[in-house]
Structures are given as C-alpha cells and as structure tokens.
Motif scaffolding. Sequence first.
Motif, PDB file in Angstrom:
ATOM      1  N   THR A  21       0.863  -1.178   0.000  1.00 17.52           N
ATOM      2  CA  THR A  21       0.000   0.000   0.000  1.00 17.52           C
ATOM      3  C   THR A  21       0.895   1.222   0.000  1.00 17.52           C
ATOM      4  O   THR A  21       1.827   1.314   0.787  1.00 17.52           O
ATOM      5  N   PHE A  22       0.596   2.162  -0.891  1.00 23.50           N
ATOM      6  CA  PHE A  22       1.412   3.364  -0.986  1.00 23.50           C
ATOM      7  C   PHE A  22       0.527   4.597  -0.947  1.00 23.50           C
ATOM      8  O   PHE A  22      -0.386   4.736  -1.746  1.00 23.50           O
ATOM      9  N   VAL A  23       0.818   5.465   0.002  1.00 24.25           N
ATOM     10  CA  VAL A  23       0.151   6.748   0.094  1.00 24.25           C
ATOM     11  C   VAL A  23       1.256   7.797   0.071  1.00 24.25           C
ATOM     12  O   VAL A  23       2.124   7.806   0.943  1.00 24.25           O
ATOM     13  N   LYS A  24       1.229   8.646  -0.954  1.00 21.62           N
ATOM     14  CA  LYS A  24       2.262   9.671  -1.081  1.00 21.62           C
ATOM     15  C   LYS A  24       1.974  10.785  -0.074  1.00 21.62           C
ATOM     16  O   LYS A  24       0.915  11.395  -0.100  1.00 21.62           O
ATOM     17  N   ILE A  25       2.945  11.037   0.816  1.00 23.78           N
ATOM     18  CA  ILE A  25       2.829  12.093   1.809  1.00 23.78           C
ATOM     19  C   ILE A  25       3.858  13.169   1.461  1.00 23.78           C
ATOM     20  O   ILE A  25       5.020  12.858   1.213  1.00 23.78           O
ATOM     21  N   THR A  26       3.415  14.422   1.459  1.00 25.59           N
ATOM     22  CA  THR A  26       4.317  15.519   1.147  1.00 25.59           C
ATOM     23  C   THR A  26       4.526  16.404   2.375  1.00 25.59           C
ATOM     24  O   THR A  26       3.688  16.417   3.283  1.00 25.59           O
ATOM     25  N   TYR A  27       5.649  17.106   2.377  1.00 31.70           N
ATOM     26  CA  TYR A  27       6.026  17.943   3.512  1.00 31.70           C
ATOM     27  C   TYR A  27       6.399  19.334   2.997  1.00 31.70           C
ATOM     28  O   TYR A  27       7.108  19.450   2.001  1.00 31.70           O
ATOM     29  N   PRO A  28       5.925  20.387   3.678  1.00 27.53           N
ATOM     30  CA  PRO A  28       6.220  21.752   3.213  1.00 27.53           C
ATOM     31  C   PRO A  28       7.706  22.076   3.341  1.00 27.53           C
ATOM     32  O   PRO A  28       8.381  21.590   4.253  1.00 27.53           O
ATOM     33  N   LYS A  29       8.184  22.898   2.399  1.00 25.08           N
ATOM     34  CA  LYS A  29       9.576  23.337   2.390  1.00 25.08           C
ATOM     35  C   LYS A  29       9.638  24.763   1.886  1.00 25.08           C
ATOM     36  O   LYS A  29       8.849  25.161   1.035  1.00 25.08           O
ATOM     37  N   SER A  30      10.603  25.495   2.368  1.00 22.63           N
ATOM     38  CA  SER A  30      10.830  26.855   1.881  1.00 22.63           C
ATOM     39  C   SER A  30      11.501  26.765   0.509  1.00 22.63           C
ATOM     40  O   SER A  30      12.067  25.714   0.155  1.00 22.63           O
ATOM     41  N   PRO A  31      11.479  27.850  -0.265  1.00 23.56           N
ATOM     42  CA  PRO A  31      12.198  27.840  -1.547  1.00 23.56           C
ATOM     43  C   PRO A  31      13.690  27.512  -1.387  1.00 23.56           C
ATOM     44  O   PRO A  31      14.253  26.776  -2.202  1.00 23.56           O
ATOM     45  N   ALA A  32      14.325  28.009  -0.331  1.00 22.67           N
ATOM     46  CA  ALA A  32      15.750  27.724  -0.101  1.00 22.67           C
ATOM     47  C   ALA A  32      15.972  26.234   0.186  1.00 22.67           C
ATOM     48  O   ALA A  32      16.948  25.641  -0.300  1.00 22.67           O
ATOM     49  N   GLU A  33      15.079  25.618   0.956  1.00 27.41           N
ATOM     50  CA  GLU A  33      15.192  24.186   1.253  1.00 27.41           C
ATOM     51  C   GLU A  33      15.004  23.369  -0.023  1.00 27.41           C
ATOM     52  O   GLU A  33      15.735  22.407  -0.275  1.00 27.41           O
ATOM     53  N   ARG A  34      14.037  23.747  -0.845  1.00 28.21           N
ATOM     54  CA  ARG A  34      13.779  23.039  -2.101  1.00 28.21           C
ATOM     55  C   ARG A  34      15.012  23.137  -3.019  1.00 28.21           C
ATOM     56  O   ARG A  34      15.395  22.152  -3.647  1.00 28.21           O
ATOM     57  N   THR A  35      15.628  24.315  -3.062  1.00 32.16           N
ATOM     58  CA  THR A  35      16.811  24.515  -3.900  1.00 32.16           C
ATOM     59  C   THR A  35      17.972  23.641  -3.422  1.00 32.16           C
ATOM     60  O   THR A  35      18.656  23.012  -4.226  1.00 32.16           O
ATOM     61  N   LEU A  36      18.188  23.586  -2.108  1.00 25.70           N
ATOM     62  CA  LEU A  36      19.250  22.752  -1.542  1.00 25.70           C
ATOM     63  C   LEU A  36      19.034  21.285  -1.910  1.00 25.70           C
ATOM     64  O   LEU A  36      19.949  20.605  -2.378  1.00 25.70           O
ATOM     65  N   ILE A  37      17.813  20.788  -1.700  1.00 26.86           N
ATOM     66  CA  ILE A  37      17.508  19.382  -1.984  1.00 26.86           C
ATOM     67  C   ILE A  37      17.664  19.100  -3.473  1.00 26.86           C
ATOM     68  O   ILE A  37      18.281  18.103  -3.872  1.00 26.86           O
ATOM     69  N   GLU A  38      17.125  19.974  -4.320  1.00 24.49           N
ATOM     70  CA  GLU A  38      17.216  19.761  -5.765  1.00 24.49           C
ATOM     71  C   GLU A  38      18.668  19.736  -6.230  1.00 24.49           C
ATOM     72  O   GLU A  38      19.053  18.880  -7.039  1.00 24.49           O
ATOM     73  N   SER A  39      19.486  20.611  -5.710  1.00 18.52           N
ATOM     74  CA  SER A  39      20.903  20.642  -6.064  1.00 18.52           C
ATOM     75  C   SER A  39      21.582  19.323  -5.689  1.00 18.52           C
ATOM     76  O   SER A  39      22.357  18.770  -6.469  1.00 18.52           O
ATOM     77  N   ALA A  40      21.276  18.808  -4.499  1.00 18.62           N
ATOM     78  CA  ALA A  40      21.855  17.533  -4.056  1.00 18.62           C
ATOM     79  C   ALA A  40      21.382  16.381  -4.945  1.00 18.62           C
ATOM     80  O   ALA A  40      22.172  15.508  -5.316  1.00 18.62           O
ATOM     81  N   LEU A  41      20.099  16.374  -5.292  1.00 17.29           N
ATOM     82  CA  LEU A  41      19.548  15.303  -6.118  1.00 17.29           C
ATOM     83  C   LEU A  41      20.165  15.315  -7.516  1.00 17.29           C
ATOM     84  O   LEU A  41      20.463  14.259  -8.082  1.00 17.29           O
ATOM     85  N   LYS A  42      20.381  16.486  -8.070  1.00 17.01           N
ATOM     86  CA  LYS A  42      20.948  16.586  -9.423  1.00 17.01           C
ATOM     87  C   LYS A  42      22.388  16.081  -9.492  1.00 17.01           C
ATOM     88  O   LYS A  42      22.860  15.710 -10.554  1.00 17.01           O
ATOM     89  N   LYS A  43      23.080  16.057  -8.351  1.00 19.66           N
ATOM     90  CA  LYS A  43      24.461  15.548  -8.300  1.00 19.66           C
ATOM     91  C   LYS A  43      24.507  14.034  -8.078  1.00 19.66           C
ATOM     92  O   LYS A  43      25.573  13.448  -8.080  1.00 19.66           O
TER      93      LYS A  43
END
Length: 174
Positions: A21-43
């Motif tokens: 069973t899969f239920v997608k849960i999302t969590y709020p993030k600031s634009p700066a947090e989203r940028t940090l995570i995206e940068s890490a994921l792209k590497k």
Amino acid sequence: KMKKKKQRRSIIAGESLSNETFVKITYPKSPAERTLIESALKKNFVFEALSAKDMQEVIDCMKRRSVPPGHELIKQGDTGDFFYVIERGTYDIYVHGQKVVSFTRGQSFGELALLYNCPRAATCQSKEASEVWSLDRLTFRHLLQDAGKEAIDSAKKALSTVDLLRELTDAQLE
C-alpha cells in the motif's frame, strides 16, 4: 563471490510493488530548502535524469529529520530504509570501522541500499547536531518506478508515430 555480486545488482525495478500500500505524503519546504535538496539530487546519479515534474515529486516527499551528535544514521550491514540529503551538519562515513570521508551540507547518501537489494555499504555518523531531509524506501521505489514507467510510455508514444514502427506491438515497442 558471484552469487553476492548477482544479489547486489538486483535493482528495485525488478521488485514487485503490487502487494504494497502506498500513500504519497508531502512535507512543506521553503524555496531555499527546495533549492538545496534539488541541487543535491541533481548531483546523484539516481536522480540526475528525472524530469522536472518527477524531481519536484521527490522533493515534495522528503521529510526533515533532526539528528543528535554521534548518532549512526546508517549502520554498515543494515537493510536500507532511507535516503538522505544533509541540510546542516557533518557526517563521517566509515567502512569496516575506518573513516573514509566526511559529508556536509548539500551532499546525499543512502541511495545504493535502496536502489539495489543489498545491505548498507558504510556507517554514517553525525559529528554534531544536524538536520537532514529523508526519503523512505517505499516512497523512493514508487517515485522512481513511476518516473521510469512514464519515460517508457512517452518513448512508446513517440515511436508509435513512426510509419515504419506502426505495426509493432506494445511489447516490441518497449
């Protein structure tokens, strides 16, 4: 040794998710947090080829976690349960008790044990109180498999418009 190598190369795409069973849960993030995570994921090779939409879904599902100093976030030999992106703090990485490297803000770890059906390859211990963003195994598997399915469907749709390939079945197009 060959058997061990074969196990290690068992990719999650081959694992069935139909009984989970899969239920997608999302969590709020600031634009700066989203940028940090995206940068890490792209590497990270696992995420670097994701579409912008799929990348945002992964970021949406990552959850903040506070980690005390000296905590082993990952222990070598354990089953993989989370992927991490460091927001704040430093992690020493040990293989067989020997420190091999340190990771800090914007770096990620833990994807190999989730991607491949194998135990954790290293121990990751916090040097200080830290903050990480985590993605659990089930969400990781679902998001990456959905992204892969979308890529195959898109490629099949494009190939089916080529006159020479119109007679092929879905299986042949795949």
